[in-house]
Motif scaffolding. Structure first.
Motif, short mmCIF file in Angstrom:
data_model
loop_
_atom_site.label_atom_id
_atom_site.label_comp_id
_atom_site.label_asym_id
_atom_site.label_seq_id
_atom_site.Cartn_x
_atom_site.Cartn_y
_atom_site.Cartn_z
N ARG A 154 11.20 -0.48 -31.46
CA ARG A 154 11.41 -1.57 -32.41
C ARG A 154 11.01 -2.88 -31.75
O ARG A 154 11.34 -3.11 -30.60
CB ARG A 154 12.89 -1.66 -32.82
N ILE A 200 17.40 -9.97 -41.61
CA ILE A 200 18.11 -8.80 -41.10
C ILE A 200 19.26 -8.48 -42.06
O ILE A 200 20.12 -9.33 -42.34
CB ILE A 200 18.63 -9.00 -39.66
N ASP A 204 22.49 -3.64 -41.47
CA ASP A 204 21.45 -3.12 -40.59
C ASP A 204 21.94 -3.08 -39.15
O ASP A 204 21.54 -3.88 -38.31
CB ASP A 204 20.19 -3.99 -40.71
N ASN A 207 19.20 -2.36 -36.04
CA ASN A 207 18.54 -3.51 -35.43
C ASN A 207 19.57 -4.47 -34.84
O ASN A 207 19.38 -5.03 -33.76
CB ASN A 207 17.67 -4.24 -36.45
N SER A 210 21.00 -4.54 -31.13
CA SER A 210 20.25 -5.11 -30.01
C SER A 210 20.99 -6.30 -29.40
O SER A 210 20.92 -6.50 -28.18
CB SER A 210 18.86 -5.56 -30.49
N ASP A 259 18.42 -0.97 -42.81
CA ASP A 259 17.15 -1.11 -42.07
C ASP A 259 16.02 -0.41 -42.83
O ASP A 259 15.37 0.50 -42.33
CB ASP A 259 17.27 -0.54 -40.65
N MET A 291 12.42 -7.40 -37.82
CA MET A 291 12.46 -6.44 -36.73
C MET A 291 12.28 -5.06 -37.35
O MET A 291 12.94 -4.72 -38.33
CB MET A 291 13.80 -6.52 -35.99
N VAL A 332 16.77 -2.33 -27.06
CA VAL A 332 16.74 -2.05 -28.49
C VAL A 332 17.02 -0.58 -28.70
O VAL A 332 16.88 0.24 -27.80
CB VAL A 332 15.38 -2.43 -29.12
#
Length: 448
Positions: A154, A200, A204, A207, A210, A259, A291, A332
């Motif tokens: 990602r 985002i 989600d 992602n 992270s 996501d 992302m 990630v």
């Protein structure tokens, strides 16, 4: 990291598979000739369509050339893969010999002895050059049962034109990224309604995690032999605080968005499609940054009239790795698969020969050329040298996986993380919210 069955089904899986044991049937295949193997066959289950036909044909031809036996490849859909594995793996008469599965699905089966131990092959198949997080996901107390098949990374995709119009430079640290996308949102240089400097979704977590990883936190940790949810750990909470700031000041994505297809909002215009590929709606430019997995670049770009494929516009679009707190690539969540040999395989030695072919230099390079991150980092150059390959390699260098807890699949299938992340934006006490969900998640983590 695909779809999973219910907690009840996971529990049933554990009970059924606990009879698998940890060793395969004895075999003298390693000393037999090709002629002796001519009437033998093994089955490889591949998940979904990610492995191209060219690679499948290579495996079949190379396997027969090497062993004299034949290889049958069966493709299994992601949606019912776990259910089929639960039914087939304990059955010596019907088990596939070698199985590809999602990396987050692996612990559900390795923890109940569904796969053959691979410690004796580890060094031969790549050893420490294999993706460490995937190796960990396929191990139980240090014993290796499944190994990485391929990885996906990602990273960030940006509208270079909007970043420039907002007067913002490319970030070198996580703090700089957070500040940049908030600034772009505030500036909104084209006065776009519901504009996100960074899009985002509220749910989600794949992602969003992270920011947890980048601050040294995690979703769960093992304490005295038992897994515990660690959402309320101070390092995790620090990441959640940064994420909350982005939800409030950088992203206008819906609170229930997951996501799924964020690239729709970075293109000038796009279509929302249903599962059958039929248009159900339209979108227009609404985000400066997203992302997404590396393959998303095929869905980003200009679409000329009468054409079905988008063309990447270097002046308009760009990509970069999310920077960590120290400027190195931020950790990630890696996508991809693991692969292992069924403990009930009637042809364990032939199955090991297939594993040797899969982890050979030739096949690893073929994976890279097909855009799939090789299991062995020595062959990352096969991905190419364009900006997407460079970003994929850099982001994978520090990637992490979900906890290798036996009940992790049950956590994901319950969508409790979506529920938790969906409450972050409006929470007035993140630590209390985290503790509430720690209490809900911990009991699920240790279910076998």
């Amino acid at each position: 990291m695909k779809k999973f069955m219910s907690l009840a089904a996971i529990t049933a899986a554990a009970l059924a598979l606990s009879a698998c044991g940890g060793t395969a049937n004895s075999s003298a295949e390693s000393s037999t000739s090709k002629e002796d193997n001519a009437d033998k066959s093994i089955t490889l289950w591949l998940a979904g369509g990610d492995t191209p036909d060219e690679l499948r044909d290579y495996l079949k031809k190379e396997f027969t050339s090497t062993t004299g036996a034949s290889l049958k490849i069966e493709e299994q859909g992601w949606g019912d893969l776990v259910t089929k594995m639960t039914t087939a793996l304990p059955d010596a008469e019907n088990t596939p010999d070698v199985v590809e599965m999602g990396n987050t699905q692996s612990p559900t089966f390795t923890n109940v002895g569904a796969f053959l131990e691979l410690d004796d092959m580890y060094d031969e198949l790549g050893g420490d050059s294999l993706i460490p997080s995937f190796v960990e996901a396929g191990s139980v107390d240090g014993t290796k049962f499944t190994l990485p098949y391929y990885a996906g990374s990602r990273y960030m995709f940006m509208r270079k034109d909007l970043w420039k119009e907002a007067g913002v430079e490319a970030p070198e640290t996580l703090d700089e990224f957070n500040t940049a996308v908030k600034t772009i949102t505030k500036e909104n240089p084209r006065d776009i309604k519901n504009f996100s400097g960074f899009f985002i979704g509220g749910q989600d977590w794949r992602n969003g995690v992270s920011w947890i990883f980048a601050n040294g936190g995690d979703l769960a940790k093992k304490v005295d032999g038992q897994w515990e949810s660690s959402l309320s750990d101070p390092k995790t909470v620090k990441g959640l605080e940064q994420l909350q700031d982005l939800y409030r000041n950088a992203s206008k994505a819906p609170s229930d968005a997951k996501d799924v297809t964020p690239w729709l909002y970075i293109n000038d215009a796009d279509q929302i499609l249903d599962d059958d590929g039929n248009p159900t709606g339209k979108t227009s430019l609404a985000a400066a940054t997203i992302m997404a997995p590396g393959w998303a670049h095929f869905s980003i770009g200009d679409l000329k009239k009468g054409e079905d494929e988008r063309s990447w516009n270097e002046k308009k679009f760009g990509s970069f790795v999310l920077p960590g707190v120290d400027g190195e690539p931020a950790p990630v969540l890696a996508g991809g698969s693991n692969i292992g040999i069924s403990a009930k395989s009637q042809h364990p030695e032939l199955s090991k020969e297939l594993m040797r072919i899969i982890f050979s230099a030739d096949y690893q390079k073929m994976l890279g050329k097909a855009g799939l991150g090789p299991a062995n980092s020595k062959y990352n150059d096969a991905l190419g040298d364009d900006q997407f390959a460079q970003a994929a390699i850099a982001s994978a260098s520090n990637s992490k996986l979900t906890p290798a807890a036996p009940g992790w699949a049950a956590v994901e299938s319950s969508e409790i993380l979506e529920e938790f992340f969906g409450k972050i934006r409006d929470s007035s006490d993140l630590e209390a919210l985290a503790k509430e969900y720690d209490a809900k998640i911990t009991p699920k983590l240790n279910v076998k």
